[in-house]
Design a protein around this motif. Structure first.
Motif, PDB file in Angstrom:
ATOM      1  N   ALA A   1      36.400  40.240  54.930  1.00 54.89           N
ATOM      2  CA  ALA A   1      36.038  41.439  54.163  1.00 54.89           C
ATOM      3  C   ALA A   1      34.657  41.294  53.521  1.00 54.89           C
ATOM      4  O   ALA A   1      34.145  40.183  53.356  1.00 54.89           O
ATOM      5  N   ARG A   2      34.059  42.452  53.166  1.00 59.88           N
ATOM      6  CA  ARG A   2      32.788  42.371  52.429  1.00 59.88           C
ATOM      7  C   ARG A   2      33.062  41.924  50.995  1.00 59.88           C
ATOM      8  O   ARG A   2      32.391  41.064  50.453  1.00 59.88           O
ATOM      9  N   SER A   3      34.109  42.509  50.408  1.00 62.80           N
ATOM     10  CA  SER A   3      34.491  42.063  49.070  1.00 62.80           C
ATOM     11  C   SER A   3      35.986  42.273  48.884  1.00 62.80           C
ATOM     12  O   SER A   3      36.587  43.126  49.527  1.00 62.80           O
ATOM     13  N   VAL A   4      36.585  41.437  48.025  1.00 61.61           N
ATOM     14  CA  VAL A   4      38.004  41.577  47.688  1.00 61.61           C
ATOM     15  C   VAL A   4      38.103  41.622  46.168  1.00 61.61           C
ATOM     16  O   VAL A   4      37.575  40.750  45.480  1.00 61.61           O
ATOM     17  N   THR A   5      38.765  42.669  45.659  1.00 60.12           N
ATOM     18  CA  THR A   5      38.951  42.760  44.207  1.00 60.12           C
ATOM     19  C   THR A   5      40.438  42.648  43.902  1.00 60.12           C
ATOM     20  O   THR A   5      41.241  43.429  44.413  1.00 60.12           O
ATOM     21  N   LEU A   6      40.783  41.637  43.113  1.00 62.38           N
ATOM     22  CA  LEU A   6      42.184  41.452  42.706  1.00 62.38           C
ATOM     23  C   LEU A   6      42.401  42.218  41.411  1.00 62.38           C
ATOM     24  O   LEU A   6      41.712  41.976  40.410  1.00 62.38           O
ATOM     25  N   LEU A   7      43.346  43.153  41.430  1.00 63.04           N
ATOM     26  CA  LEU A   7      43.639  43.926  40.230  1.00 63.04           C
ATOM     27  C   LEU A   7      44.886  43.325  39.574  1.00 63.04           C
ATOM     28  O   LEU A   7      45.972  43.337  40.153  1.00 63.04           O
ATOM     29  N   VAL A   8      44.722  42.776  38.389  1.00 64.57           N
ATOM     30  CA  VAL A   8      45.801  42.045  37.735  1.00 64.57           C
ATOM     31  C   VAL A   8      46.125  42.719  36.407  1.00 64.57           C
ATOM     32  O   VAL A   8      45.225  42.971  35.589  1.00 64.57           O
ATOM     33  N   ARG A   9      47.410  43.029  36.187  1.00 64.01           N
ATOM     34  CA  ARG A   9      47.772  43.718  34.946  1.00 64.01           C
ATOM     35  C   ARG A   9      47.666  42.786  33.731  1.00 64.01           C
ATOM     36  O   ARG A   9      47.256  43.198  32.656  1.00 64.01           O
ATOM     37  N   GLY A  10      48.021  41.526  33.905  1.00 62.59           N
ATOM     38  CA  GLY A  10      47.976  40.576  32.788  1.00 62.59           C
ATOM     39  C   GLY A  10      46.555  40.174  32.421  1.00 62.59           C
ATOM     40  O   GLY A  10      45.582  40.588  33.071  1.00 62.59           O
ATOM     41  N   SER A  11      46.465  39.345  31.379  1.00 63.06           N
ATOM     42  CA  SER A  11      45.139  39.003  30.884  1.00 63.06           C
ATOM     43  C   SER A  11      44.529  37.795  31.598  1.00 63.06           C
ATOM     44  O   SER A  11      43.357  37.487  31.405  1.00 63.06           O
ATOM     45  N   SER A  12      45.327  37.091  32.430  1.00 57.08           N
ATOM     46  CA  SER A  12      44.740  35.992  33.202  1.00 57.08           C
ATOM     47  C   SER A  12      45.593  35.706  34.429  1.00 57.08           C
ATOM     48  O   SER A  12      46.771  36.057  34.458  1.00 57.08           O
ATOM     49  N   LEU A  13      44.952  35.091  35.416  1.00 55.56           N
ATOM     50  CA  LEU A  13      45.679  34.737  36.635  1.00 55.56           C
ATOM     51  C   LEU A  13      46.548  33.513  36.414  1.00 55.56           C
ATOM     52  O   LEU A  13      47.602  33.369  37.015  1.00 55.56           O
ATOM     53  N   GLU A  14      46.083  32.632  35.550  1.00 52.56           N
ATOM     54  CA  GLU A  14      46.736  31.330  35.380  1.00 52.56           C
ATOM     55  C   GLU A  14      48.218  31.490  35.019  1.00 52.56           C
ATOM     56  O   GLU A  14      49.048  30.653  35.352  1.00 52.56           O
ATOM     57  N   ARG A  15      48.538  32.591  34.348  1.00 52.94           N
ATOM     58  CA  ARG A  15      49.917  32.742  33.885  1.00 52.94           C
ATOM     59  C   ARG A  15      50.878  33.040  35.037  1.00 52.94           C
ATOM     60  O   ARG A  15      52.063  32.795  34.947  1.00 52.94           O
ATOM     61  N   SER A  16      50.357  33.607  36.130  1.00 57.85           N
ATOM     62  CA  SER A  16      51.284  34.056  37.180  1.00 57.85           C
ATOM     63  C   SER A  16      51.048  33.391  38.537  1.00 57.85           C
ATOM     64  O   SER A  16      51.868  33.526  39.438  1.00 57.85           O
ATOM     65  N   MET A  17      49.935  32.666  38.706  1.00 56.29           N
ATOM     66  CA  MET A  17      49.601  32.135  40.037  1.00 56.29           C
ATOM     67  C   MET A  17      49.547  30.604  40.002  1.00 56.29           C
ATOM     68  O   MET A  17      49.160  30.022  38.994  1.00 56.29           O
ATOM     69  N   SER A  18      49.920  29.954  41.130  1.00 52.52           N
ATOM     70  CA  SER A  18      49.869  28.493  41.183  1.00 52.52           C
ATOM     71  C   SER A  18      48.423  28.011  40.983  1.00 52.52           C
ATOM     72  O   SER A  18      47.471  28.661  41.443  1.00 52.52           O
ATOM     73  N   HIS A  19      48.315  26.847  40.365  1.00 54.83           N
ATOM     74  CA  HIS A  19      46.995  26.322  40.013  1.00 54.83           C
ATOM     75  C   HIS A  19      46.081  26.182  41.253  1.00 54.83           C
ATOM     76  O   HIS A  19      44.913  26.542  41.212  1.00 54.83           O
ATOM     77  N   TYR A  20      46.646  25.684  42.385  1.00 52.39           N
ATOM     78  CA  TYR A  20      45.783  25.468  43.557  1.00 52.39           C
ATOM     79  C   TYR A  20      45.192  26.778  44.065  1.00 52.39           C
ATOM     80  O   TYR A  20      44.071  26.844  44.540  1.00 52.39           O
ATOM     81  N   LEU A  21      45.977  27.877  43.934  1.00 50.52           N
ATOM     82  CA  LEU A  21      45.479  29.168  44.411  1.00 50.52           C
ATOM     83  C   LEU A  21      44.444  29.756  43.452  1.00 50.52           C
ATOM     84  O   LEU A  21      43.459  30.364  43.869  1.00 50.52           O
ATOM     85  N   VAL A  22      44.671  29.555  42.167  1.00 54.17           N
ATOM     86  CA  VAL A  22      43.689  30.034  41.179  1.00 54.17           C
ATOM     87  C   VAL A  22      42.341  29.375  41.483  1.00 54.17           C
ATOM     88  O   VAL A  22      41.290  30.019  41.470  1.00 54.17           O
ATOM     89  N   GLN A  23      42.400  28.095  41.828  1.00 53.83           N
ATOM     90  CA  GLN A  23      41.151  27.379  42.147  1.00 53.83           C
ATOM     91  C   GLN A  23      40.501  27.925  43.421  1.00 53.83           C
ATOM     92  O   GLN A  23      39.292  28.117  43.488  1.00 53.83           O
ATOM     93  N   GLN A  24      41.333  28.214  44.433  1.00 53.95           N
ATOM     94  CA  GLN A  24      40.776  28.758  45.679  1.00 53.95           C
ATOM     95  C   GLN A  24      40.150  30.131  45.433  1.00 53.95           C
ATOM     96  O   GLN A  24      39.093  30.451  45.973  1.00 53.95           O
ATOM     97  N   VAL A  25      40.809  30.943  44.643  1.00 53.49           N
ATOM     98  CA  VAL A  25      40.269  32.281  44.332  1.00 53.49           C
ATOM     99  C   VAL A  25      38.919  32.125  43.624  1.00 53.49           C
ATOM    100  O   VAL A  25      37.929  32.779  43.975  1.00 53.49           O
ATOM    101  N   ALA A  26      38.881  31.210  42.638  1.00 53.69           N
ATOM    102  CA  ALA A  26      37.645  31.024  41.866  1.00 53.69           C
ATOM    103  C   ALA A  26      36.514  30.507  42.751  1.00 53.69           C
ATOM    104  O   ALA A  26      35.335  30.820  42.538  1.00 53.69           O
ATOM    105  N   ALA A  27      36.882  29.731  43.785  1.00 52.34           N
ATOM    106  CA  ALA A  27      35.843  29.125  44.630  1.00 52.34           C
ATOM    107  C   ALA A  27      35.399  30.051  45.766  1.00 52.34           C
ATOM    108  O   ALA A  27      34.584  29.665  46.590  1.00 52.34           O
ATOM    109  N   THR A  28      35.950  31.248  45.834  1.00 56.51           N
ATOM    110  CA  THR A  28      35.578  32.168  46.913  1.00 56.51           C
ATOM    111  C   THR A  28      34.688  33.273  46.348  1.00 56.51           C
ATOM    112  O   THR A  28      35.169  34.164  45.645  1.00 56.51           O
ATOM    113  N   PRO A  29      33.382  33.226  46.649  1.00 60.11           N
ATOM    114  CA  PRO A  29      32.455  34.166  45.990  1.00 60.11           C
ATOM    115  C   PRO A  29      32.782  35.635  46.268  1.00 60.11           C
ATOM    116  O   PRO A  29      32.512  36.485  45.429  1.00 60.11           O
ATOM    117  N   ARG A  30      33.394  35.921  47.422  1.00 58.81           N
ATOM    118  CA  ARG A  30      33.652  37.333  47.739  1.00 58.81           C
ATOM    119  C   ARG A  30      34.821  37.928  46.951  1.00 58.81           C
ATOM    120  O   ARG A  30      35.058  39.127  47.010  1.00 58.81           O
TER     121      ARG A  30
END
Ligand SMILES: Cc1cc2nc3c(=O)[nH]c(=O)nc-3n(C[C@H](O)[C@H](O)[C@H](O)COP(=O)(O)OP(=O)(O)OC[C@H]3O[C@@H](n4cnc5c(N)ncnc54)[C@H](O)[C@@H]3O)c2cc1C
Length: 563
Positions: free
Chosen positions: A403-432
């Motif tokens: 994709a050109r860009s991916v926007t994750l729309l999250v209702r909560g105030s952070s990803l860390e509360r609902s997503m596994s740590h390894y995935l949060v890191q992968q999301v953060a490391a993906t510039p798109r």
């Protein structure tokens, strides 16, 4: 039309040479000469009119056959050779073309070089063929072979990216590991296939089976039976019926069948369940580099089938009945099948996003969990994903590759509360990928497909409208167990209670007939067990679902020994 040069009369997957001549004597003579030199490696197909020839080409097209060379007589009534070749080009544009002419017609043949891009014209008679026919056909075949003509023996789907049923059919075939090739109804080849099937393209998709049958807008059940998936049980009574074909159900089928139980697995749509939709499962034991849900499902299916389990797809179970020691499950079409024991492995189903516009645009830019199937269609586009759990994170990482860009729309105030740590890191490391927290979808807009989204800031209530063509929804899941009402005990959210959870207050389930308490994964109905995500308090992981499937089978044996 007649076919020649095939052993025992069956069509072999060899490229065809088609000859069309209205004079039966000439037609047979051409076919005879062609068969003599090319019959071993080619199918020689003969037609005696332009219309017959076109019919033959259309049938071959639907079957996915290859046509290498077309030889047509110039002088034929109703449709002359040039008109025929012009229409044949619409069906098989890559086939090499030659016209058979009398000396007097060479002028017409020369003109045809421009009209139908003729490769050769052959003067009749062509004796001896070694000198006059074969060198021409050799060179036509050489030129055809020099291009890429890989056979397309798989199922073909002609659809449109904004046709909801087209994407459901793709998803269904993909999840059932049925190889298919996708053609857009806007593309030349898609149009050719529609025309060959006599379809107008108003009702999509058109599915062409490997046998060449054309199905317009088929149902899942119709598709399943036509592409070789089993849909009906072969016996009336089994040792074990497994309801649900996700990891828990497949696990149960593998262990049940491998341990000698006559086992049938019944799946509502396609095997694999939620896991089948996962782009990469990274935490399943034995796969240090991760494994896609599709791969895992494919292996599990093959493994279950190898041990003799019957796997039925597109069969929804709508009822469970208890008659003495026999258990019966009822299907939506009024039929049923019986067994000594049942394992319920029906998992959970995606929760729907209930905001204005979403229902109308589902399958037309809005998708639930079909990120893998749609990935190629939405390459180079801007994509929105709703959800903050692992499934949304996996989809984001997967889709961001194209994709050109991916926007994750999250209702909560952070990803860390609902997503596994390894995935949060992968999301953060993906510039798109960008993450918008405290954001929810308020509405979806679009005429025949998604065009815009209204987003709302959950803290301030402020709204904003953004252009969007693609929205993938991953907002959790719920069990679909209403059909067990009054038969099997469930908790207040519909999850099935089993073993210790049934006897939490020290008393046995109502109507429980034995002195012993329910076994660990046994439900309030003796001989009916539960495994995987649908069980109350389950772990909601692939490994635990598979493990529970195996453990339920062990308890099935224990139950059967006591019968
Ligand atoms: C996108 C995604 C990514 C995930 N990634 C991971 C991961 O990386 N690691 C991990 O451990 N877990 C992951 N999970 C969770 C994991 O997939 C589930 O825990 C697991 O699939 C549960 O297996 P199950 O067999 O209990 O149920 P399911 O997978 O939900 O399968 C249930 C099956 O039963 C069928 N069914 C339901 N009702 C009926 C009926 N009445 N009749 C017939 N059939 C019926 C359904 O169609 C379905 O195929 C992921 C989930 C999703 C959605």
């Amino acid at each position: 039309m007649t076919e020649q040069g095939t052993a025992n009369g069956q069509a072999a997957p060899r490229p065809a040479i088609l000859t069309v001549d209205d004079d039966p004597g000439v037609s047979r003579a051409v076919a005879r000469d062609l068969r003599r030199k090319y019959g071993e490696d080619h199918r020689i197909v003969r037609a005696e009119s332009g219309a017959d020839g076109l019919d033959a080409l259309r049938q071959m097209k639907l079957r996915g056959d290859l046509v290498a060379v077309i030889l047509a007589d110039y002088r034929m009534p109703e449709m002359n050779g040039i008109e025929f070749l012009e229409r044949a080009m619409d069906v098989y544009p890559a086939a090499r073309r030659a016209l058979l002419t009398a000396y007097a017609d060479t002028g017409a043949a020369i003109d045809a070089i421009n009209v139908v891009d003729l490769d050769y014209y052959l003067l009749k008679p062509w004796d001896p063929p070694e000198e006059k026919l074969y060198p021409v056909v050799d060179s036509l075949l050489d030129s055809w072979r020099s291009a890429d003509h890989r056979p397309v023996a798989e199922t073909k789907v002609v659809g449109h990216r904004w046709s909801a049923r087209s994407s459901q059919v793709r998803e269904f075939l993909a999840r059932n590991q049925v190889p298919y090739r996708w053609y857009s109804s806007d593309d030349q080849e898609g149009k050719r296939l529609l025309e060959a099937a006599g379809a107008d393209g108003m009702r999509l998709p058109l599915v062409i089976t490997p046998d060449g049958d054309a199905l317009v807008e088929p149902s899942d059940a119709e598709l399943a039976s036509r592409v070789g998936l089993a849909t009906t049980p072969s016996e009336a009574f089994y040792d074990l019926i497994v309801v649900g074909g996700g990891p828990a159900g497949l696990g149960a089928a593998v262990y049940g069948a491998s341990e000698g139980l006559r086992t049938v697995l019944v799946e509502r749509t396609a095997t694999g369940g939620q896991a089948g939709q996962s782009s990469r499962i990274e935490n399943y034991l034995g796969f240090p580099d991760g494994v896609s849900g599709a791969q895992l499902t494919d292996r599990a299916r093959r493994q279950a089938a190898k041990f003799g389990a019957e796997l039925l797809t597109t069969r929804e179970v709508v009822g469970l009945e208890v008659n003495g020691s026999a258990r019966r499950v009822d299907f939506g079409d009024g039929t049923s099948v019986g067994a000594h024991t049942v394992i319920l492995a029906t998992g959970v189903t995606y929760r729907q996003l209930t905001v204005p516009g979403i229902a109308e645009l589902t399958g037309r830019g809005v998708f639930y969990g079909s990120a893998l199937t749609e990935a190629t269609s939405c390459a180079d586009h801007d994509i929105y994903i709703v959800g903050g759990a692992n499934s949304a994170g996996q989809a984001a990482v997967y889709l961001a590759k194209g994709a050109r860009s991916v926007t994750l729309l999250v209702r909560g105030s952070s990803l860390e509360r609902s997503m596994s740590h390894y995935l949060v890191q992968q999301v953060a490391a993906t510039p798109r990928i960008s993450v918008r927290t405290c954001t929810e979808v308020a509405a979806a807009h679009g005429a025949d497909h998604l065009e815009r989204l209204t987003l709302r800031d959950s803290r301030t209530g402020a709204t904003e409208t953004v252009d969007a063509g693609w929205l993938f929804v991953f907002i959790g899941a719920a069990p679909l167990t209403e059909w067990l009402d009054g038969v099997v005990q469930r908790d207040e959210r519909g999850f099935i209670l089993a073993g210790p959870d049934l006897v939490a207050d020290g008393s046995r389930p109502q109507g429980w007939p034995f002195d012993r308490p329910p076994y660990h994964l046994e439900t309030s109905v003796p001989g009916v067990f539960v495994a995987g995500d649908v069980r109350a308090e389950s772990a909601k992981r692939v490994a635990s679902a598979v493990g529970e499937g195996a453990m339920a089978v062990m308890l099935v044996h224990r139950y059967l020994e006591m019968l």
